[in-house]
Design a protein around this motif. Sequence first.
Motif, PDB file in Angstrom:
ATOM      1  N   ILE A 190       0.845  -1.204   0.000  1.00  0.00           N
ATOM      2  CA  ILE A 190       0.000   0.000   0.000  1.00  0.00           C
ATOM      3  C   ILE A 190       0.878   1.251   0.000  1.00  0.00           C
ATOM      4  N   LYS A 191       1.868   1.280   0.883  1.00  0.00           N
ATOM      5  CA  LYS A 191       2.759   2.452   0.968  1.00  0.00           C
ATOM      6  C   LYS A 191       3.501   2.666  -0.348  1.00  0.00           C
ATOM      7  N   SER A 192       3.972   1.595  -0.956  1.00  0.00           N
ATOM      8  CA  SER A 192       4.688   1.691  -2.220  1.00  0.00           C
ATOM      9  C   SER A 192       3.782   2.234  -3.320  1.00  0.00           C
ATOM     10  N   PHE A 193       2.554   1.743  -3.364  1.00  0.00           N
ATOM     11  CA  PHE A 193       1.584   2.199  -4.351  1.00  0.00           C
ATOM     12  C   PHE A 193       1.304   3.687  -4.163  1.00  0.00           C
ATOM     13  N   MET A 194       1.109   4.080  -2.894  1.00  0.00           N
ATOM     14  CA  MET A 194       0.837   5.487  -2.597  1.00  0.00           C
ATOM     15  C   MET A 194       2.018   6.375  -2.990  1.00  0.00           C
ATOM     16  N   LYS A 195       3.216   5.920  -2.722  1.00  0.00           N
ATOM     17  CA  LYS A 195       4.414   6.689  -3.080  1.00  0.00           C
ATOM     18  C   LYS A 195       4.507   6.852  -4.590  1.00  0.00           C
ATOM     19  N   GLN A 196       4.258   5.757  -5.297  1.00  0.00           N
ATOM     20  CA  GLN A 196       4.302   5.780  -6.763  1.00  0.00           C
ATOM     21  C   GLN A 196       3.286   6.780  -7.316  1.00  0.00           C
ATOM     22  N   LYS A 197       2.126   6.874  -6.671  1.00  0.00           N
ATOM     23  CA  LYS A 197       1.064   7.777  -7.130  1.00  0.00           C
ATOM     24  C   LYS A 197       1.167   9.162  -6.487  1.00  0.00           C
ATOM     25  N   LYS A 198       2.226   9.370  -5.680  1.00  0.00           N
ATOM     26  CA  LYS A 198       2.462  10.644  -4.985  1.00  0.00           C
ATOM     27  C   LYS A 198       1.279  11.032  -4.095  1.00  0.00           C
ATOM     28  N   ARG A 227      -0.699  10.268   3.252  1.00  0.00           N
ATOM     29  CA  ARG A 227      -1.654   9.603   4.145  1.00  0.00           C
ATOM     30  C   ARG A 227      -2.930  10.417   4.280  1.00  0.00           C
ATOM     31  N   SER A 228      -2.786  11.740   4.270  1.00  0.00           N
ATOM     32  CA  SER A 228      -3.962  12.607   4.378  1.00  0.00           C
ATOM     33  C   SER A 228      -4.876  12.442   3.153  1.00  0.00           C
ATOM     34  N   ASP A 229      -4.287  12.192   1.975  1.00  0.00           N
ATOM     35  CA  ASP A 229      -5.090  11.937   0.770  1.00  0.00           C
ATOM     36  C   ASP A 229      -5.912  10.663   0.942  1.00  0.00           C
ATOM     37  N   LEU A 230      -5.259   9.618   1.440  1.00  0.00           N
ATOM     38  CA  LEU A 230      -5.971   8.350   1.656  1.00  0.00           C
ATOM     39  C   LEU A 230      -7.040   8.527   2.728  1.00  0.00           C
ATOM     40  N   ALA A 231      -6.724   9.264   3.780  1.00  0.00           N
ATOM     41  CA  ALA A 231      -7.699   9.518   4.847  1.00  0.00           C
ATOM     42  C   ALA A 231      -8.938  10.210   4.280  1.00  0.00           C
ATOM     43  N   ASP A 232      -8.731  11.234   3.450  1.00  0.00           N
ATOM     44  CA  ASP A 232      -9.858  11.945   2.834  1.00  0.00           C
ATOM     45  C   ASP A 232     -10.692  11.009   1.974  1.00  0.00           C
ATOM     46  N   ARG A 233     -10.020  10.178   1.198  1.00  0.00           N
ATOM     47  CA  ARG A 233     -10.745   9.260   0.316  1.00  0.00           C
ATOM     48  C   ARG A 233     -11.522   8.204   1.093  1.00  0.00           C
ATOM     49  N   LEU A 234     -10.966   7.793   2.243  1.00  0.00           N
ATOM     50  CA  LEU A 234     -11.634   6.783   3.075  1.00  0.00           C
ATOM     51  C   LEU A 234     -12.670   7.396   4.011  1.00  0.00           C
ATOM     52  N   GLY A 235     -12.573   8.706   4.213  1.00  0.00           N
ATOM     53  CA  GLY A 235     -13.481   9.364   5.160  1.00  0.00           C
ATOM     54  C   GLY A 235     -13.112   9.062   6.602  1.00  0.00           C
TER      55      GLY A 235
END
Length: 108
Positions: free
Chosen positions: A27-35, A38-46
Motif C-alpha cells: 500500500i505504501k509503495s503504491f501510494m508513493k508511486q502515485k504521490k 496519508r492525508s489523501d488516503l484519509a480523505d478518500r476513506l473518510g
Amino acid sequence: MASTEVTTDDRLHYERARLPREVTTAIKSFMKQKKLERSDLADRLGVSRSRVTQILSHEENITLRTLAAVAAALNAHFEVRLVENEEASARENHHVLMGEGPRPSAKG
C-alpha cells in the motif's frame, strides 16, 4: 535429541508477522508511486489521518473489509496468490541431502 523441524506453529507465527508487513508495504509503495500522502488516503476513506497511520502500521489487525476499502479508495485492487513454501522446502531438502539434517527453526 529435540526435533528441529519447522512446525505449523512456527509457520503461523511467521505468517502472522509477514503478511501484514507485506500488505502495508504494498500500500505504501503504491501510494508513493502515485504521490499520495496519508492525508489523501484519509480523505478518500473518510477517516482520520491517525486511522490511516494505524492501518499502515502493520501492527494493526487489518480486516479484508478495510483492505477492500483501501483498494477502492486508491482505485486499485490486490492480487492474491497462495503458493507453497518452495524456497523453505528447497533449503530443508538441501540440508538433508548434504547430510546436515533439517535446519533448526528460527524462533523470535
